[in-house]
Design a protein around this motif. Structure first.
Motif, short mmCIF file in Angstrom:
data_model
loop_
_atom_site.label_atom_id
_atom_site.label_comp_id
_atom_site.label_asym_id
_atom_site.label_seq_id
_atom_site.Cartn_x
_atom_site.Cartn_y
_atom_site.Cartn_z
N PRO A 164 0.84 -1.20 0.00
CA PRO A 164 0.00 0.00 0.00
C PRO A 164 0.88 1.25 0.00
CG PRO A 164 -0.33 -1.38 1.98
CD PRO A 164 0.96 -1.77 1.34
N GLY A 165 0.77 2.06 -1.04
CA GLY A 165 1.55 3.29 -1.11
C GLY A 165 0.75 4.44 -0.55
N THR A 166 1.35 5.21 0.36
CA THR A 166 0.73 6.38 0.99
C THR A 166 -0.79 6.24 1.07
OG1 THR A 166 0.50 8.80 0.87
CG2 THR A 166 0.93 7.66 -1.22
N PRO A 167 -1.27 5.23 1.81
CA PRO A 167 -2.69 4.89 1.78
C PRO A 167 -3.58 5.93 2.46
CG PRO A 167 -1.58 3.63 3.47
CD PRO A 167 -0.50 4.35 2.71
N MET A 168 -4.77 6.12 1.90
CA MET A 168 -5.79 6.94 2.55
C MET A 168 -6.40 6.10 3.66
SD MET A 168 -7.61 8.74 -0.77
CE MET A 168 -8.98 9.41 0.20
N THR B 138 -11.03 10.19 8.15
CA THR B 138 -11.54 11.14 9.14
C THR B 138 -10.53 12.25 9.41
OG1 THR B 138 -10.71 10.00 11.11
CG2 THR B 138 -12.82 9.26 10.22
N LYS B 139 -9.38 12.17 8.74
CA LYS B 139 -8.35 13.21 8.83
C LYS B 139 -7.66 13.29 10.19
CE LYS B 139 -11.15 16.44 7.22
NZ LYS B 139 -11.67 17.70 6.66
N VAL B 140 -7.54 12.15 10.86
CA VAL B 140 -6.74 12.08 12.08
C VAL B 140 -5.30 11.79 11.68
CG1 VAL B 140 -6.32 10.75 14.18
CG2 VAL B 140 -8.67 11.30 13.51
N GLY B 141 -4.35 12.55 12.24
CA GLY B 141 -2.95 12.32 11.93
C GLY B 141 -2.17 13.62 11.93
N ASP B 142 -0.99 13.59 12.51
CA ASP B 142 -0.18 14.79 12.69
C ASP B 142 0.16 15.47 11.37
OD1 ASP B 142 1.44 16.50 14.49
OD2 ASP B 142 3.13 15.63 13.42
N SER B 143 0.48 14.69 10.34
CA SER B 143 0.94 15.30 9.08
C SER B 143 -0.17 16.01 8.33
CB SER B 143 1.61 14.25 8.18
OG SER B 143 0.69 13.24 7.81
N PHE B 144 -1.43 15.79 8.69
CA PHE B 144 -2.51 16.59 8.11
C PHE B 144 -2.33 18.07 8.48
CE2 PHE B 144 -5.19 12.65 7.82
CZ PHE B 144 -5.42 12.72 6.46
N THR C 106 5.93 6.32 1.35
CA THR C 106 5.42 7.67 1.56
C THR C 106 6.58 8.65 1.34
OG1 THR C 106 4.23 9.12 3.12
CG2 THR C 106 5.83 7.59 4.06
N GLY C 107 6.37 9.92 1.69
CA GLY C 107 7.41 10.93 1.54
C GLY C 107 7.41 11.87 2.73
N THR C 108 8.51 12.59 2.92
CA THR C 108 8.63 13.45 4.10
C THR C 108 7.66 14.64 4.05
OG1 THR C 108 10.44 14.73 3.09
CG2 THR C 108 11.04 12.84 4.47
N ARG C 109 7.17 15.03 2.85
CA ARG C 109 6.23 16.14 2.75
C ARG C 109 4.81 15.67 2.45
NH1 ARG C 109 9.64 20.90 -0.52
NH2 ARG C 109 11.59 20.61 0.64
N ASP C 110 4.59 14.39 2.51
CA ASP C 110 3.30 13.80 2.16
C ASP C 110 2.24 14.15 3.21
OD1 ASP C 110 1.22 12.15 1.33
OD2 ASP C 110 2.42 10.33 1.27
N LEU C 111 1.10 14.65 2.76
CA LEU C 111 0.01 14.94 3.69
C LEU C 111 -0.44 13.67 4.40
CD1 LEU C 111 -1.70 17.60 4.29
CD2 LEU C 111 -3.50 16.54 2.92
N LEU C 112 -0.26 12.53 3.74
CA LEU C 112 -0.67 11.25 4.33
C LEU C 112 0.50 10.48 4.95
CD1 LEU C 112 -3.31 9.91 1.76
CD2 LEU C 112 -3.53 11.64 3.56
N LEU C 113 1.57 11.19 5.28
CA LEU C 113 2.69 10.55 5.98
C LEU C 113 2.21 9.87 7.25
CD1 LEU C 113 5.74 10.06 6.54
CD2 LEU C 113 5.84 12.37 7.48
N SER C 114 1.42 10.57 8.06
CA SER C 114 0.93 9.97 9.31
C SER C 114 0.00 8.80 9.04
CB SER C 114 0.21 11.03 10.16
OG SER C 114 1.13 11.95 10.70
N ASN C 115 -0.83 8.89 8.01
CA ASN C 115 -1.68 7.76 7.64
C ASN C 115 -0.83 6.52 7.40
OD1 ASN C 115 -4.17 9.04 7.77
ND2 ASN C 115 -4.65 8.77 5.61
#
Length: 354
Positions: free
Chosen positions: A225-229, A233-239, A291-300
């Protein structure tokens, strides 16, 4: 006397400091948010020129559109697919992959075959589910990741062109993916099979395993799974930390959030089928996440990795320097892209039967 008193006070201060640290997790729930000053963020110096150009792009132009229905999403998806579709022939030629459009038990799909399949991969089969927030990348526009996996990894791949709004809403994409999986396990030994996908495709990859467990179906030997959604619910620090830094998704309240809600069509977003991080991940096959260091879904991605590890699952996490959401599927000529897919191919080779 004064020195002893100062040492005593210092010891008491240190002791109080330790108590404060011990209480920090509870206090963090009520602490005011940290205020971070605005700053310029340069492209990292040690990425390739190809990846540097992608990292340095301005924010996606339509990141803050908010289509509220499938009908409103349709022209957006068609415009994006037309632009991306023009790039697919070049990818196929450079990576020496052929593609065949097909239908599998009523579900639209593509079969991708590399020019050369090594002996160890001849009986292996991968199933791919594309990304696009459940509303984007229909048809050939959903193929780049599958092309990269087939070309760099030299595997035969089935890519699922699942239904999306306005054609259908939840659970259509999930049902189509499972229909193809059920057919695929009749074509090959599941011990020689893997499932992979990015973004919504990463979430679908996780959800397919959850459903296979529930329905008593064979599980794949490995998944990617790559940078999975994994949490809609948008819980996660990188959001928060990567908002307005990720130049693809840009904001937790941007286009992708609306796309997921249109697909969910009122269904509970915390359902593990839509937010698989809340599912039971025990018994999952070996998993490689990207994932990536600037990915919005890094925490996901990180949260899924941690939960898999806590469940005793072999899980590997690769993180691209400076990369925003799914940058690794943007340019097949970038060495970082080749590295990502060779890592995944090596992981599959380790876990898939021969």
């Amino acid at each position: 006397m004064g020195n002893r008193l100062n040492r005593a006070r210092g010891g008491r201060a240190a002791w109080l400091g330790l108590l404060a640290l011990a209480a920090a997790p509870a206090a963090a729930q009520t602490a005011p948010p940290l205020q971070v000053p605005a700053k310029s963020v340069p492209v990292p110096a040690d990425v390739s020129p190809q990846m540097g150009r992608i990292i340095g792009l301005p924010l996606r132009t339509n990141w803050d559109i908010h289509p509220r229905t499938g009908a409103e999403w349709k022209p957006v998806a068609e415009a994006g697919a037309a632009a991306l579709g023009k790039l697919v022939p070049g990818m196929l030629e450079r990576l020496r992959v052929t593609v065949e459009r097909t239908t599998i038990d009523g579900v639209r799909a593509f079969i991708l075959t590399p020019e050369t399949i090594p002996p160890e991969n001849r009986d292996r089969l991968l199933v791919h589910v594309h990304g696009g927030c459940y509303v984007l990348n229909p048809g050939e526009a959903g193929l780049p990741e599958a092309i990269f996996m087939s070309g760099f990894g030299r595997f035969k791949v089935i890519s699922v062109d699942y239904r999306m709004p306005p054609e259908a809403t939840y659970p259509a994409a999930h049902d189509d993916a499972m229909t193809v999986w059920k057919a695929a396990v009749r074509m090959a030994d599941p011990k020689k099979m893997a499932i992979f996908g990015t973004s919504a495709g990463g979430a679908l990859t996780l959800a397919m395993v959850l459903r296979a467990k529930q329905e008593g179906l064979p599980l794949p030997a490995a998944i990617a799974p790559g940078t999975p959604m994994s949490d809609t619910t948008k819980v996660g620090d990188s959001f928060v930390t990567n908002a307005m830094l990720d130049n693809v998704l840009v904001s937790p309240d941007g286009f992708c959030d609306d796309g997921a809600k249109v697909y969910a069509n009122g269904h509970d977003l915390r359902d593990p089928m839509l937010s698989p991080v809340y599912g039971d991940l025990r018994g999952f096959p070996p998993t490689i996440l990207t994932t990536g260091t600037r990915d919005l879904l890094l925490s996901n991605t990180v949260r899924v990795h941690r939960k898999l590890r806590d469940a005793g699952v072999e899980a590997y996490l690769q993180v691209g320097e400076g990369q925003s959401h799914a940058h690794y599927i943007r340019d097949d000529t970038a060495p970082e892209t080749k590295q990502v897919f060779e890592e995944i191919a090596g992981f599959f080779d380790k876990h898939l039967g021969r």
